[in-house]
Structures are given as structure tokens and as C-alpha cells.
Design a protein around this motif. Sequence first.
Motif, short mmCIF file in Angstrom:
data_model
loop_
_atom_site.label_atom_id
_atom_site.label_comp_id
_atom_site.label_asym_id
_atom_site.label_seq_id
_atom_site.Cartn_x
_atom_site.Cartn_y
_atom_site.Cartn_z
N HIS A 27 0.81 -1.21 0.00
CA HIS A 27 0.00 0.00 0.00
C HIS A 27 0.85 1.27 0.00
O HIS A 27 0.33 2.35 0.28
N LEU A 28 2.14 1.14 -0.31
CA LEU A 28 2.99 2.32 -0.43
C LEU A 28 2.55 3.13 -1.65
O LEU A 28 2.66 2.65 -2.79
N PHE A 66 19.33 15.09 2.58
CA PHE A 66 18.11 14.48 3.09
C PHE A 66 17.21 14.01 1.96
O PHE A 66 16.62 12.92 2.03
N ALA A 67 17.12 14.80 0.88
CA ALA A 67 16.32 14.41 -0.27
C ALA A 67 16.85 13.12 -0.89
O ALA A 67 16.08 12.24 -1.29
N LEU A 68 18.17 12.99 -0.97
CA LEU A 68 18.78 11.77 -1.51
C LEU A 68 18.45 10.56 -0.64
O LEU A 68 18.16 9.47 -1.15
N ILE A 69 18.49 10.76 0.68
CA ILE A 69 18.18 9.65 1.60
C ILE A 69 16.72 9.24 1.44
O ILE A 69 16.40 8.03 1.36
N PHE A 71 14.82 9.63 -1.16
CA PHE A 71 14.65 8.93 -2.43
C PHE A 71 15.16 7.49 -2.34
O PHE A 71 14.51 6.57 -2.86
N GLY A 72 16.30 7.29 -1.70
CA GLY A 72 16.83 5.94 -1.56
C GLY A 72 15.89 5.02 -0.81
O GLY A 72 15.65 3.88 -1.22
N VAL A 73 15.32 5.52 0.29
CA VAL A 73 14.39 4.71 1.08
C VAL A 73 13.14 4.38 0.27
O VAL A 73 12.69 3.23 0.23
N LEU A 79 10.63 -0.69 -5.01
CA LEU A 79 11.16 -1.87 -5.71
C LEU A 79 10.70 -3.15 -5.03
O LEU A 79 10.41 -4.16 -5.69
N ALA A 80 10.63 -3.12 -3.69
CA ALA A 80 10.10 -4.27 -2.96
C ALA A 80 8.63 -4.49 -3.29
O ALA A 80 8.17 -5.64 -3.48
N LYS A 81 7.88 -3.39 -3.40
CA LYS A 81 6.48 -3.51 -3.80
C LYS A 81 6.36 -4.10 -5.20
O LYS A 81 5.50 -4.95 -5.46
#
Length: 336
Positions: A27-28, A66-69, A71-73, A79-81
Motif C-alpha cells: 500500500h505504499l 536528506f532528499a537523496l536519503i 529517495f533511496g528509502v 522496488l520491494a512492492k
Amino acid sequence: MSSPSTPRLSSAVPPALPLKHPPGVRHLPVNLFASVMGLSGLALAWRQAAGQFGAPPVIGEAIGAFALIVFGVLALAYLAKLAWHPDAVAAEFRHPVAGNFFATIVIALLLLSAVLQPYGGAVAVAVWTLGAVAAFVLSGVVMSRLLRGAIDAKLAVPAWVIPGVATLDIAVTGAQMPMPWAAELNWAAMALGTVIALVLLVLVLSRLVHHEPLVGAMVPSLLVLVGPFAVGFLAYTAMTGAVDRFASMLFYFALFIFLVLAPKVFRRDVPFAPAWWAIGFPLAALSNAALHYAAVRGGWPLQAIALALLAFLTVVLAVLTVRTLRFAIDGRLLAG
């Protein structure tokens, strides 16, 4: 409960699916990538303010990190979804409203390339190239869908404009790219992005004028309508290298649209949801445009407008960040 004519943006899933599920990555919502757009735009605005007004450079660079972090998360989670729930991703992509939010991933990549440029030219070029290719592909998909016909006019919501803005962002972030082929690619992006954004903007405005108002969860997305003009200003000035009369028209109309729409969006009766992040990038684009316009034109009124917009953007994104983290902690962020 949402109906097919008013899809629920906060969950970004088709109305036909159940609205209540156990929390999980399934549900992300893809519209969370709009947070990266807003934060990256804020980082670029503070970077510009550092050179223009002497603001501490560390502010913009910290926000960019912070924006890069973020985006990474989000990228790993999405991708897991995709790996575990490809049907949910396919449903989002086919959705006539939520599908447009895949352009937020594209814009995030393009803006992050600008954030990364001072630190790694090769990495910035690679990220920008990936974002540019994805933007062109998405533009083709959007136009193909529209030309199928038989689309309910009530589904023409502000999110429809995002793919066009994504294509314009190629020129905003790619004007300084060193590759010999980049210039023609940027002009092609200007052509496609301008026409697509304007065509979709007309459809959206027609829906807003002739049909019922947007439901509460969709109201924040009204500010997306600032995007074509603010981003258009940034793209045009980046490609021409000048703030001429046409650029001035784009800037002032973007400011006018913001002033008209802001009272409709920032109301106590509009509930918070992840879809609120849709306001981040249009505000960031307008703030960057105001800073650039003030730098070229000069004068304390323009500088005051630019600083006020930057302060407002900073406060709004700080509030959105805190409230989103609360949603994540209490499990509502991934609730169906």
C-alpha cells in the motif's frame, strides 16, 4: 469511500480495490515520491539563496542530502512492492489519476541530478539521462492513453499535468549538461513539455469549471497548476539565458495562480494525507523562479517576494515532513 469519478489519491489505488487492508509495502503510494521533488527543489532554492543573499551554504546541502536519503528509502521500498506485489504496481500505473504520479519519480531523478552536480559530474549526467529518457517515455504513454478516447471528464484532475511538467524539467536541469546532444534533447523536451502541459491544463481547468469541486483529499493537488508556469519560466530562462518579457509573463502568471489557489488549499478543513506532498514541487519551482527573477531584475519588492516564498516553502515542507513521519510511525502511511 471514493467513487470511480473521484479516485482516492492518498492511497493511489483504483477505487475498485478495497480501501482497508493491513499495513504493508503493498500500500505504499507512488505519490510519496513527490516528497523528493519538494525537498530537492527546496535544496536548490537554498543553494541559490546562499549565493544571492549570503545564506549559510550548509542549509541547502543538508536538505539535498536528506532528499537523496528519502529517495533511496522510497526507491528500495517501491522496488520491494514491485517484486512482491507487481499487480498493485500495475494497478497504480493503469489508474487514470494515480498513474500520473509515476512522473514524480522522473522529476525526482531530474532534480536530484542538479543536487548532485557539484559533487559528481558523471553521476549527475547518468541520473539526468535516466530521468530524461523516462520522461520522454512517460510522455508517450500519457498521450497514447488520452488518444484512446472515452475518458470521463471528471477524471481530469490537476495530477494530469505532472507528466508534462516532468518533460519540461529535462530542460530546467539539463541546460548545463556537457554532452553535445544535450542541447537538442532539451529543445525537444521544451516542445513536448510545453504542448502536453498546456493541453492537459486546459482539460483540467475545464473539469474544475464545469464539474463539482475536488474532494478533500485532492484539494492540495490544485497547486500543481502553478507548475507549468513556474517550471516553464525556469526551463525557458535556462535555455535562452535571458529573463525577457515572455519570461516575465510566465513568472507573474505563476505567482498569480499561486495567490488564487493558496486560500483554497491551505484550509483547516482539508485533511492531511500523503497526497499533500503534491504541493511541494510547485511551491519549490515558484520559489526558485522568484529567486532567479529577483536576481536578474533586482529591487527590494522582488527580493522580499523571493524570500517570503522561500520561508513559506521551508515551513510547509518541514510540517509535511513531521506529519508524514508521524503517519509512518503510527502505521497509517502504509494502511490501505
